[in-house]
Design an enzyme around this catalytic site. Structure first.
Site, PDB file in Angstrom:
ATOM      1  N   LYS A 102     -19.136  30.151  10.772  1.00 49.87           N
ATOM      2  CA  LYS A 102     -18.285  28.945  10.806  1.00 49.87           C
ATOM      3  C   LYS A 102     -17.977  28.502  12.231  1.00 49.87           C
ATOM      4  CE  LYS A 102     -16.164  29.710   6.279  1.00 49.87           C
ATOM      5  NZ  LYS A 102     -16.746  31.018   5.912  1.00 49.87           N
ATOM      6  N   ARG A 103     -19.001  28.411  13.053  1.00 49.11           N
ATOM      7  CA  ARG A 103     -18.823  28.052  14.453  1.00 49.11           C
ATOM      8  C   ARG A 103     -18.733  26.538  14.639  1.00 49.11           C
ATOM      9  NH1 ARG A 103     -17.140  32.944  15.250  1.00 49.11           N
ATOM     10  NH2 ARG A 103     -18.581  34.423  16.169  1.00 49.11           N
TER      11      ARG A 103
END
Length: 305
Positions: A102-103
């Protein structure tokens, strides 16, 4: 392209399941932990060996696994060693690896994230690829410039990304369901996926840019399927969060493709329910889940095989 390899594995194994590899020491069997400690195992080895038992028991049944990086980061360097080793071993067993990271950040920082997980980092003529994976989850809510850096790498190296669209948590609607100009925020993300997807279409007519869409919101899942028909959906929320086979079928297209259904706790900690060892219980849980999903796909004429 990874999207084409993924579909090949889905067809080979007649399965749409992704096994979430979220190891937590306090949830593992006490006899497993105590045995490893007596053997002098490091923390990283304990985490990896737990994952290895799961992988060895299910790799022939599922197309992909999804390690969630938070469950490795929480254990510091030892955890990240286990993360690295898990990615490598899962690939050796022929699995597609989706790193749930989830960057997202400003462009240059997104590029660094993308290089770490999808692209190439060179030092002294050698590639640094400890965390290189097949696909990652990313947060698009910072805007398009944060996504484009990842897209450059998947176009160059053939990987995949899954954008958070409608997540499975209870409060997701606080932002994702907000209305702006008669459209919900997550609908704008779907539109951006379609705009980003140029030049990422695989031979099976699916893009390399997918969406994370929770099984806990089945009506939204159905709508999102229509909004991004050529994108693969990564569907969390099955099992421990309450999702069932009947909830996920709307995420599939008529060709019997288009969705991967994730279960983590319901598989890797299935020994609590089934009463056998770690690996045997995980295998039974996967078979049960696969049967549930495929039966419900048959019921709505979306069964592929």
């Amino acid at each position: 392209m990874i999207i084409d390899k993924l579909i090949e594995k889905v067809d080979l194994k007649k399965s749409h399941i992704v096994v979430g590899l979220d190891p937590r020491i306090e949830l593992m069997p006490e006899n497993f932990i105590s045995k490893k400690i007596r053997e002098g195992a490091s923390l990283s080895n304990i985490l990896f060996e737990f994952n290895k038992k799961i992988i060895d028991s299910v790799y022939d049944l599922v197309p992909a696994v999804k390690p969630q990086v938070a469950y490795y980061e929480m254990y510091g360097i030892e955890g990240m060693i286990a993360f690295r080793d898990t990615i490598k071993y899962a690939k050796e067993k022929g699995l597609i690896v989706i790193s749930d990271v989830k960057r997202s950040d400003i462009g240059s920082t997104s590029k660094a994230y993308s290089n770490a997980h999808l692209g190439k980092v060179l030092f002294s003529g050698k590639q640094v690829n400890d965390f290189k994976t097949d696909a990652v989850t990313i947060n698009p809510y910072l805007g398009s410039d944060t996504v484009k850096e990842f897209i450059e790498d998947i176009k160059e190296d053939g990987g995949m990304i899954f954008l958070l669209v409608k997540t499975s948590n209870k409060s997701s609607g606080e932002i994702q369901d907000r209305i702006s100009n008669n459209k919900k925020i997550y609908e704008y993300v779907c539109a951006s996926i379609n705009s980003f997807a140029d030049d990422t279409l695989g031979k099976n007519n699916y893009h390399s840019i997918g969406a994370v869409t929770g099984a806990t919101y089945s009506s939204e899942l159905s709508q999102i399927r229509k909004l991004i028909p050529r994108s693969y959906l990564l569907v969390p929320g099955y099992g421990a969060q309450g999702g069932k086979g009947s909830d996920v079928v709307s995420g599939f297209n008529k060709d019997g493709l288009g969705a991967l259904v994730n279960s983590s706790r319901g598989i890797i900690y299935a020994f609590n329910r089934i009463g056998k060892n770690i690996g045997e219980s995980a295998r039974i849980a996967v078979k049960e889940m696969n049967e549930d999903i495929n039966l419900n796909l048959k019921n709505v004429n979306k069964y592929r095989w």
